[in-house]
Every structure is written in structure tokens, then in C-alpha cells.
Scaffold this active site. Structure first.
Site, short mmCIF file in Angstrom:
data_model
loop_
_atom_site.label_atom_id
_atom_site.label_comp_id
_atom_site.label_asym_id
_atom_site.label_seq_id
_atom_site.Cartn_x
_atom_site.Cartn_y
_atom_site.Cartn_z
N ASP A 190 -2.90 5.33 -10.34
CA ASP A 190 -2.95 6.50 -11.21
C ASP A 190 -1.61 7.22 -11.34
O ASP A 190 -1.53 8.26 -12.02
CB ASP A 190 -4.02 7.49 -10.72
CG ASP A 190 -3.82 7.90 -9.26
OD1 ASP A 190 -2.94 7.33 -8.59
OD2 ASP A 190 -4.55 8.80 -8.80
N GLU A 275 1.44 8.05 5.71
CA GLU A 275 2.76 7.42 5.51
C GLU A 275 3.53 7.35 6.83
O GLU A 275 4.15 6.33 7.14
CB GLU A 275 3.57 8.22 4.48
CG GLU A 275 2.98 8.21 3.07
CD GLU A 275 1.91 9.26 2.84
OE1 GLU A 275 1.46 9.42 1.69
OE2 GLU A 275 1.52 9.93 3.83
#
Length: 329
Positions: A190, A275
């Protein structure tokens, strides 16, 4: 006398030519016009335009395939079934078609590959690997949960890493040498990506970094660079995280991933630490390679497609008048 004869002759010739021209023009008025080009139906015109578009796509693919002397970029994209899935993948694939030496690794959050994604990838014109990995139920967001409550895509990204490591273990000779220079990027379906971003990341030695726009409730988040080194991150949320960086803001050398098999995403990581759970196995802050003009340019945006409102569709379905379920959206 001779002058008069010459003028008379010229006049007669001019009259004859004009008369013949007029007769020819009148004869043409009765002829049927060949207007096939103008009489094409809309369907024929659309078919012709599709053919021309396909030729153009093949031309672009051929031209890009000639650039084989640059490092390959492996892009891992998690995806899941929803109304906008095909629309998102279509937009993303049209960007990737313009990037030379790109291998797309699409990982579905599903127990097996779905026909929609299978058919889509087969027609995409891209080099790809189609994988699937179902997220455990206890790690999935439930209806009404905010998007930030649990990390998403961890299992799918790890499946992409597994595929790369398996491929790397089997590679030999020139293929193995090429993998030494390859780069891995995690691209959600997206987001919005500039083509320049892929050329920035292509030459990554360990981990390259850059700004990400429209993320974390800010115009952008970015690494702050001083004297060519990343010293901190410009972010408004938990700046003391080990690596306060968005998934779209870094790329990793495939060599580094292959030599660090323990590097993976922790599906149980707390919000905002997904992350870091991966990068902490690979680098320190000193190892980051700032790209995009020392992290002063935004080349990727954390966009999100609005969830479609289906009130009218729901009302029609209750009346037995819903849209044809066999039409793929």
C-alpha cells in the site's frame, strides 16, 4: 496574330483542365467512402489500445532486461485478501515494471496460494516468486483493532527471507557471485515508491537508509546525517528505540542476510520495534549508509488506501441483488 493564337491556346487548355477536374470531383461524390478507421466500435478501439499497450509493456520489459550488469533487487511484499488487494498489487506492479533487475517475492497471508494472486502474478510481466505463510490466529488483528496494535507481516517477511536463504544455499558459480551484490527491500503493497528510490538502494554494502514520508503522524521521518554518518533519527514516536525507522526506510545487502541466519522479524515484538528486532542482528548505527542526498529527499511515502464503504452492496445482497461474485475486483 501569333500572340492572340498563343493566348487562345492557353485559355482553351486551362478551360479543358478545369473542366476535367470538375468532372472528376463530381464523380468522386458518388463513390463510397472507406471509413473503416472511423467506423470502429468502442470495443474494437479498446481492443486495439490494449494491443498497443501490451506491445509497449513488452518493449519496456525487453529494454529493462538488457540491463543485466547491475545488482539485482529482491523485493519482499506481504499481502492479504481484502477488497483493495488487487488494486494495490496492480499499482505496485506498474512501478516495478520500470525497475531493471527486480525480482518480486510476494508472500500471501493464507494457508495456500489464492487464484487471484496466482493469476495476477502470471500476467504481471515481472520476475517473481509466489509464497504463502498463514499468520497464527493469536497474532492476527481482530475486527475493530487499531492497525498499530500488533506487528503485521512478520511471518510473511520471514518466509521471504527463508526463500532467499534457501536459494542462496543452492547457488553456485556466477549465480552465487551475483547474489553477493544483490539487495533486499521490504515493500508493503500500500506504499508509494519513486523509481529513483530503487537506484539509490541498488548499491548497498550493508544497510542503506533514507527518509519516509507521511509516517508516524509526521510529514516525514528520517535519519539525521552529520559528516556523512547517521547520528540519530528525526521521529516523534519512541526516538529511543534501537532503530526508530519505518519498514520502507531501509534496504539490506543479501550477502549480509545470508551470513546472518539468525536475523529475522520477531512476530511478538512490541509496537514499533519490529524493524529493530531484525536490524539489531545485522548492524549498528555506524554501519548505516545514508542515501537520497544524505537523507534530505523523500522518495517513498507511507500511503494507505481508504477502506471501501460497502453499505449499498450490503443492502443489495440482503435483497438478493448483490454484485456478481464471479467478477473479480
Amino acid at each position: 496574330m501569333r500572340m492572340r493564337l498563343r493566348l487562345k491556346t492557353v485559355f482553351v487548355l486551362y478551360f479543358m483542365v478545369s473542366l476535367l477536374g470538375l468532372i472528376y470531383a463530381l464523380m468522386q461524390l458518388g463513390q463510397r467512402c472507406d471509413c473503416r478507421g472511423h467506423a470502429m466500435s468502442k470495443d474494437q478501439q479498446i481492443s486495439q489500445l490494449r494491443g498497443e499497450l501490451q506491445k509497449l509493456q513488452e518493449h519496456i520489459k525487453t529494454e529493462l532486461s538488457k540491463k543485466t550488469d547491475v545488482p539485482k533487487i529482491y523485493v519482499i511484499t506481504p499481502t492479504y485478501a481484502r477488497l483493495v488487494q488487487k488494486a494495490e498489487l496492480t499499482r505496485l506492479s506498474h512501478t516495478f515494471l520500470h525497475v531493471p533487475q527486480l525480482h518480486w517475492i510476494v508472500v500471501e497471508d493464507a494457508p495456500q496460494p489464492t487464484p487471484l494472486v496466482t493469476d495476477f502474478l502470471a500476467a504481471s510481466g515481472l520476475t517473481y516468486a509466489h509464497l504463502h505463510k498463514l499468520t497464527p490466529k493469536d497474532r492476527k488483528l481482530q475486527e475493530g483493532d487499531p492497525s498499530w496494535l500488533k506487528p503485521r507481516g512478520a511471518e510473511q517477511r520471514n518466509e521471504g527471507l527463508r526463500w532467499l536463504r534457501e536459494m542462496g544455499a543452492a547457488a553456485e558459480g556466477k549465480e552465487a557471485a551475483a547474489l553477493e551484490e544483490a539487495v533486499v527491500y521490504f515493500a508493503d503493497d500500500d506504499n508509494t515508491y519513486s523509481l529513483q528510490l530503487f537506484e539509490e538502494m541498488r548499491y548497498t554494502y550493508r544497510v542503506s537508509v533514507w527518509p519516509v514520508g507521511l509516517v508516524g503522524g509526521m510529514k516525514f521521518e528520517r535519519p539525521v546525517v552529520e559528516d556523512g554518518k547517521v547520528v540519530r533519527f528525526h521521529t516523534g514516536w519512541h526516538p529511543n528505540r534501537p532503530f526508530p525507522i519505518d519498514m520502507a526506510g531501509f534496504a539490506v545487502s543479501l550477502r549480509l542476510i545470508l551470513t546472518n541466519p539468525q536475523a529475522r522479524f520477531d512476530g511478538d515484538a512490541q509496537m514499533g520495534f519490529l524493524e529493530s528486532s531484525f536490524l539489531q542482528h545485522l548492524v549498528t548505527m555506524d554501519d548505516f549508509e545514508p542515501k537520497a542526498d544524505l537523507c534530505t529527499k523523500v522518495l517513498v511515502w507511507h500511503t494507505r488506501t481508504e477502506k471501501p464503504k460497502m453499505k449499498r452492496e450490503d443492502a443489495l445482497q440482503k435483497q438478493g441483488l448483490g454484485s456478481d461474485p464471479d467478477v473479480e475486483v
